[in-house]
Enzyme design. Sequence first.
Site, PDB file in Angstrom:
ATOM      1  N   ASP A  14      -1.395 -10.200  -2.726  1.00  0.00           N
ATOM      2  CA  ASP A  14      -1.977  -9.920  -4.046  1.00  0.00           C
ATOM      3  C   ASP A  14      -1.818 -11.094  -5.009  1.00  0.00           C
ATOM      4  O   ASP A  14      -1.375 -10.915  -6.146  1.00  0.00           O
ATOM      5  CB  ASP A  14      -1.340  -8.666  -4.661  1.00  0.00           C
ATOM      6  CG  ASP A  14      -1.272  -7.494  -3.701  1.00  0.00           C
ATOM      7  OD1 ASP A  14      -2.211  -7.348  -2.899  1.00  0.00           O
ATOM      8  OD2 ASP A  14      -0.296  -6.732  -3.747  1.00  0.00           O
ATOM      9  N   GLU A 173     -10.315  -1.481  -6.296  1.00  0.00           N
ATOM     10  CA  GLU A 173      -9.009  -1.805  -6.858  1.00  0.00           C
ATOM     11  C   GLU A 173      -8.958  -3.282  -7.216  1.00  0.00           C
ATOM     12  O   GLU A 173      -9.932  -4.019  -7.036  1.00  0.00           O
ATOM     13  CB  GLU A 173      -7.897  -1.450  -5.860  1.00  0.00           C
ATOM     14  CG  GLU A 173      -8.069  -2.071  -4.496  1.00  0.00           C
ATOM     15  CD  GLU A 173      -7.091  -1.529  -3.463  1.00  0.00           C
ATOM     16  OE1 GLU A 173      -6.219  -0.716  -3.817  1.00  0.00           O
ATOM     17  OE2 GLU A 173      -7.199  -1.922  -2.301  1.00  0.00           O
TER      18      GLU A 173
END
Length: 511
Positions: A14, A173
């Site tokens: 991420d 997301e």
Amino acid sequence: MSYINPVLPGTNPDPSVCRVGSTFYLATSSFEYFPGVPLYRSDDLVSWEQIGHCFNRESQLDLSDTDTSGGIYAPTLRYHDGTFYLVTTDVGGQGNVLLTAADPAGEWSEPTQLDVPGFDPDLFFDGDTAYLSYAHGPTLAETTIKQATVNPDTGDVGEPSELWRGIEGTFAEAPHLYRVDGTYYLLTAEGGTHLNHMVVAARSDDPTGPFEACPTNPILSHRGHPMQSIKATGHGDLVDAPDGTWWLVFLGIRQQGGHPGWHQLGRETFLAPVEWVDGWPVVNGGELITPRMTVDSLPGDGSAPDRAAPARATLATFDDETLDVAFEHRRNPDESAYSLTEPPGSLTLRGRTESLGDSGATFVGRRQAHFDCRIDTRFTFDPAEGAEAGLALVADERHHYEIGVTRIDGTTVAIVRLRIGDATETVVETPVDGPEHSVRVDATAEEYRLSYLQGDKDYPEAVGTASSKYLSTEVTGNFTGVYIGPYATTGEDATSPASFDYFTYEPTADE
């Protein structure tokens, strides 16, 4: 010229990046590990130096009751008007929070809680207005992107509205908003975070939408390419360089072992060039991402023909007042169980009743970042009955291997123990002499070799091997890769300390 992917090997998922002048800063998820959110700095987007963590105080982050693969998810790192901002989600804890710092290598503020549900928050400044975007839905498969204004000084959040539903209507997301040449761009991760992962782009004339989808979405994905060594590419963040070039950092995995394969190093950070074509970002010319990437130039000094991330060896002799920045604990450490001063020049661990199968075990490790590497340590340990210390490879509480020393029925023995799910087996149990011990792990892509050593004495019977597959995400079902480091356990609190003289982690092959 060329560079090597991944640019941040080992568990570094991420990624979020920002630039200040000619310097890039990058943050990644840390889940249940403490300190939380590692921070890196680079001048060329390839060679990254770790400069600290955003969460390094228990007052900022309490992980004591955090489940495996809970904790810190998906930070967004941004810089605005002289201040660094980080928004992220403490899953199962504080929820969405905001931190600030004047110097990212220094102390970060206490978290400000953001009163919104969901996860994967993004912070975008547009003039005097700041927008908070995030993923939220009744189930993970039904998440959409929501947005609200936010006061970054107080954490006050306005009324949210839906910003984006995703191109497939599921798993939207990791939103990131940008303004490029007067147009607003939205990047999201969709398709789930494994083999169907992808990066999706949309654009609008207004930061609140409506957004139109890029006609060539996804702009990055390796879904449908099972023979590629790099898979699960997604969760990207854009950044521009001083020379006007654009780049995307994103996560991916390197699977081993053929179909269906496995990856024990976790989700890693990769880099790809970006061009703007007809007002849309095009990643790597629309081609797949490869381990060796050829580009016209890189930011910073462009004279080197090839660039690769540093080997990132850890050579710790424990002479400093703090641990090497590469080391992390599983959840907040009990400070009484760790010492760098008793005696000085050693890392002394005091085992507690918790074993490696418990969430509060005495263990401190660094990411395994290379398939082929050697890890070894020397320690002084005269165990009481049932006490144990050594070197562990940990995926989670139910999946770990260890080479250690313990006392059984009055005899000091070296052991190799394997924990795979509900099964635990001691595959080596060999008597050894004296309080001085050395242990080593030799890793390859397929297996770990765990060895006990002692001076010039050979212990061929004190060697065990185990498949790397059983510490992989495909087996554990969790988000992190393997961490390797010293551990200690005991049947009684604060007895039989183990003092580690050094810890070395060195790659043994080019990858």
